[in-house]
Design an enzyme around this catalytic site. Structure first.
Site, PDB file in Angstrom:
ATOM      1  N   GLN A   1      35.805  37.827  43.030  1.00  8.92           N
ATOM      2  CA  GLN A   1      35.903  37.072  41.781  1.00  8.92           C
ATOM      3  C   GLN A   1      35.732  35.573  41.993  1.00  8.92           C
ATOM      4  O   GLN A   1      35.946  34.791  41.068  1.00  8.92           O
ATOM      5  CB  GLN A   1      37.264  37.340  41.121  1.00  8.92           C
ATOM      6  CG  GLN A   1      37.536  38.785  40.799  1.00  8.92           C
ATOM      7  CD  GLN A   1      36.621  39.353  39.733  1.00  8.92           C
ATOM      8  OE1 GLN A   1      36.032  38.612  38.946  1.00  8.92           O
ATOM      9  NE2 GLN A   1      36.487  40.674  39.688  1.00  8.92           N
TER      10      GLN A   1
ATOM     11  N   LYS B   1      28.638  41.342  40.616  1.00  2.94           N
ATOM     12  CA  LYS B   1      29.509  40.436  39.877  1.00  2.94           C
ATOM     13  C   LYS B   1      28.948  39.016  39.824  1.00  2.94           C
ATOM     14  O   LYS B   1      29.601  38.108  39.300  1.00  2.94           O
ATOM     15  CB  LYS B   1      30.909  40.424  40.507  1.00  2.94           C
ATOM     16  CG  LYS B   1      31.625  41.772  40.466  1.00  2.94           C
ATOM     17  CD  LYS B   1      33.016  41.673  41.070  1.00  2.94           C
ATOM     18  CE  LYS B   1      33.658  43.039  41.256  1.00  2.94           C
ATOM     19  NZ  LYS B   1      34.006  43.698  39.996  1.00  2.94           N
TER      20      LYS B   1
ATOM     21  N   ASP C   1      39.120  38.284  50.060  1.00  3.32           N
ATOM     22  CA  ASP C   1      38.356  39.044  49.068  1.00  3.32           C
ATOM     23  C   ASP C   1      37.833  38.055  48.030  1.00  3.32           C
ATOM     24  O   ASP C   1      38.576  37.564  47.192  1.00  3.32           O
ATOM     25  CB  ASP C   1      39.271  40.090  48.429  1.00  3.32           C
ATOM     26  CG  ASP C   1      38.628  40.839  47.267  1.00  3.32           C
ATOM     27  OD1 ASP C   1      37.534  40.448  46.822  1.00  3.32           O
ATOM     28  OD2 ASP C   1      39.244  41.817  46.796  1.00  3.32           O
TER      29      ASP C   1
ATOM     30  N   CYS D   1      42.702  48.024  38.730  1.00  2.00           N
ATOM     31  CA  CYS D   1      42.857  48.297  40.171  1.00  2.00           C
ATOM     32  C   CYS D   1      43.937  47.410  40.788  1.00  2.00           C
ATOM     33  O   CYS D   1      43.827  46.981  41.941  1.00  2.00           O
ATOM     34  CB  CYS D   1      41.532  48.136  40.918  1.00  2.00           C
ATOM     35  SG  CYS D   1      40.302  49.382  40.470  1.00  2.00           S
TER      36      CYS D   1
ATOM     37  N   HIS E   1      43.789  43.574  44.895  1.00  2.00           N
ATOM     38  CA  HIS E   1      43.002  44.673  44.356  1.00  2.00           C
ATOM     39  C   HIS E   1      43.220  45.893  45.242  1.00  2.00           C
ATOM     40  O   HIS E   1      43.508  45.778  46.432  1.00  2.00           O
ATOM     41  CB  HIS E   1      41.529  44.253  44.358  1.00  2.00           C
ATOM     42  CG  HIS E   1      40.607  45.174  43.629  1.00  2.00           C
ATOM     43  ND1 HIS E   1      40.162  46.358  44.169  1.00  2.00           N
ATOM     44  CD2 HIS E   1      40.018  45.071  42.404  1.00  2.00           C
ATOM     45  CE1 HIS E   1      39.338  46.950  43.321  1.00  2.00           C
ATOM     46  NE2 HIS E   1      39.245  46.205  42.238  1.00  2.00           N
TER      47      HIS E   1
END
Length: 414
Positions: free
Chosen positions: A209, A232, A206, A372, A129
Site C-alpha cells: 500500500q 495495486k 510490506d 485480511c 495483513h
C-alpha cells in the site's frame, strides 16, 4: 518542493486513459473506490502488454532466435526499471513473484525455515495483513520461534515504546506493513528497521500500500527485504516484487525449483544460477513484467510526489466528510502525513456488508470485510468495516456520492 507547491494532477486527463471508469450500471456511472484491493489499468499499460503479445511473444532465456532475444531483453529491462524506481542497487536485488504474499512466503521458506529456531522472536505489528501474519505464524509453529506483536494505540498508530520493548537480542526478524490497508496508517518503517538492525535482526517491509502512491527508496529505509504488487500500482495482476539486499539473497536457498533457475544439473545434484534468476523458476510473468515496466513509466510521468499529494488530499477530504456525519466511526489516524489514501469506517446500526451492498446500488464500489486483518478487527471490536480507497483518477465529487448514499442506508435500517 513541498507538497503544497506541487502542481495538482490533471485528473480529467488521467481518467481518459481508463475506459472502465466510463462504465454504467442501471444508468449510473461507476465510482471506483476499491483501489487498495486493486487499481484500474491505464491504456498505456494495456497497450504495452498487447504489443508484447503481438510482436515479441516468446519464452525468455531459452532461445537464440530473434523473438526470444526481444522477450528476454524486455523481461530483464523490467527488472532494471523496478530497481531504479525503488532505489535498489540493480536487477540482482529484484525478484519477480506473483504478488506480495508470494514474496513473504519466499523469504519465510528460504530464510525462515532454515534460520529460525526455538527462542527466536519474530516481531510483527497488530495491523499486519494476513500475508505477513499468517505466514510467520505458521513458520514459527514449524521452527519453535515466537511471534510477538507491536501494539496499535487508540489513534491507530504503532506504539513505538512497545516496539522498543519487544525488539531485543532475541529478535530474528521484524516484519511490518509500510502503510496499513485497514487503518491507512503510514508506519515509521525506517525507525523499525533501525531497531531491528541494532539488535542484529533482519527487517521485512510490506509495501503493497506504499509503493503505488508515494516515493519509496529501499536504500533510505535500509530494509533487508521489501515487497509490493503490480496490480495495486496501475499495473497488471499476476506480478509482484521482492526486493532483497544482494548479499542476503546470495546466501539464501531457493524454495521453488525447476527450469531457468539452475546453473548445472546432474543426476545427483543441482546448482543455482545467478540472481535474480535463481528465485524465478519456470516460465516467468513476461507480459506482466512488460506491463509493470509501463506502469512505472506512467506513474513517474505523473510524479510520485503528486500522486501522494492527491491521495492524501482525497483521504483527508473523505475523513472530514465522514466525521461530519456524526454516526460514522472511522478507524486510523485523522489525516496528514501519517495517513495513506484510504478510509475505513462503519455506519452506526448498519453492518459493513449491508452498507457496501447499498453503495453498490449507487454504483459506488468499495470493500467490506476484515480486509485480511481479522486480528486487528478483533482488537477494534468490530466484525468488519467498510473501506473507501483512492487513486489518481478519483475526485472529490466521487467522495460526495459516497457520502450521499449513506442516507439510503440510514433510511433502510432506521
Amino acid at each position: 518542493m513541498s507538497q503544497q507547491n506541487l502542481e495538482p494532477l490533471d485528473v480529467e486527463a488521467i481518467r481518459e486513459e481508463f475506459p472502465i471508469l466510463e462504465r454504467e450500471f442501471d444508468g449510473q456511472q461507476v465510482v471506483y473506490l476499491d483501489n487498495a484491493a486493486t487499481t484500474q489499468t491505464p491504456d498505456p499499460v494495456v497497450d504495452a502488454m498487447s504489443d508484447y503479445y503481438r510482436e515479441s511473444n516468446a519464452n525468455v532465456h531459452r532461445g537464440i532466435h530473434h523473438l526470444s532475444q526481444e522477450a528476454s531483453v524486455a523481461y530483464e529491462e523490467a527488472h532494471d526499471r523496478v530497481a531504479e524506481f525503488i532505489g535498489a542497487d540493480g536487477r540482482e536485488e529484484v525478484i519477480f513473484t506473483k504478488n506480495t504474499t508470494e514474496s513473504e512466503n519466499l523469504i519465510a521458506y528460504s530464510w525462515g525455515l532454515n534460520e529460525l529456531e526455538s527462542g527466536d522472536d519474530v516481531v510483527l505489528t497488530e495491523m499486519e495483513h494476513h500475508a505477513s501474519l499468517v505466514t510467520w505464524q505458521q513458520i514459527a509453529k514449524r521452527t519453535g520461534a515466537n511471534v510477538e506483536y507491536i501494539r496499535v494505540d487508540e489513534t491507530g498508530r504503532l506504539d513505538m515504546d512497545h516496539a522498543r520493548e519487544l525488539i531485543s537480542d532475541d529478535t530474528a526478524l521484524v516484519s511490518a506493513v509500510h502503510v496499513s490497508n485497514t487503518l491507512g496508517t503510514v508506519n515509521p518503517v525506517s525507525e523499525l528497521t533501525d531497531l531491528a538492525h541494532e539488535h542484529g535482526a533482519l527487517s521485512f517491509i510490506d509495501g503493497a500500500q506504499a509503493v503505488p502512491n508515494r516515493p519509496v527508496d529501499v536504500g533510505e529505509i535500509d530494509a533487508d527485504f521489501y515487497a509490493f504488487s503490480g496490480h495495486k500500482m496501475a499495473g497488471p495482476t499476476g506480478i509482484g516484487v521482492l526486493y532483497g539486499k544482494q548479499s542476503l539473497l546470495e546466501d539464501l536457498e531457493p524454495y521453488l525449483y525447476g527450469g531457468g533457475m539452475i546453473r548445472k544439473v546432474t543426476f545427483e545434484d543441482s546448482s543455482w544460477g545467478d540472481l535474480p534468476w535463481k528465485f524465478e523458476p519456470g516460465t516467468p510473468p513476461i507480459a506482466e513484467a512488460v506491463g509493470l515496466h509501463a506502469a512505472i513509466d506512467w506513474l513517474e510521468e505523473l510524479g510520485m510526489e503528486r500522486v501522494q499529494a492527491h491521495e492524501e488530499e482525497l483521504a483527508a477530504y473523505a475523513y472530514d466528510q465522514l466525521a461530519a456525519e456524526g454516526d460514522v466511526e472511522i478507524y486510523g489516524p485523522e489525516g496528514g502525513p501519517d495517513r495513506g489514501g484510504l478510509v475505513s469506517f462503519n455506519l452506526e446500526g448498519v453492518h459493513a456488508h449491508d452498507l457496501t451492498s447499498i453503495l453498490n446500488d449507487h454504483t459506488v464500489a468499495v470493500r467490506a470485510g476484515d480486509h485480511c486483518t481479522q486480528p486487528l478487527h478483533d482488537k477494534l471490536g468490530v466484525p468488519a468495516s467498510t473501506r473507501a480507497s483512492f487513486y489518481v483518477y478519483n475526485t472529490r465529487e466521487e467522495v460526495d456520492k459516497l457520502i450521499a448514499a449513506l442516507d439510503d442506508a440510514r433510511a433502510l435500517f432506521a
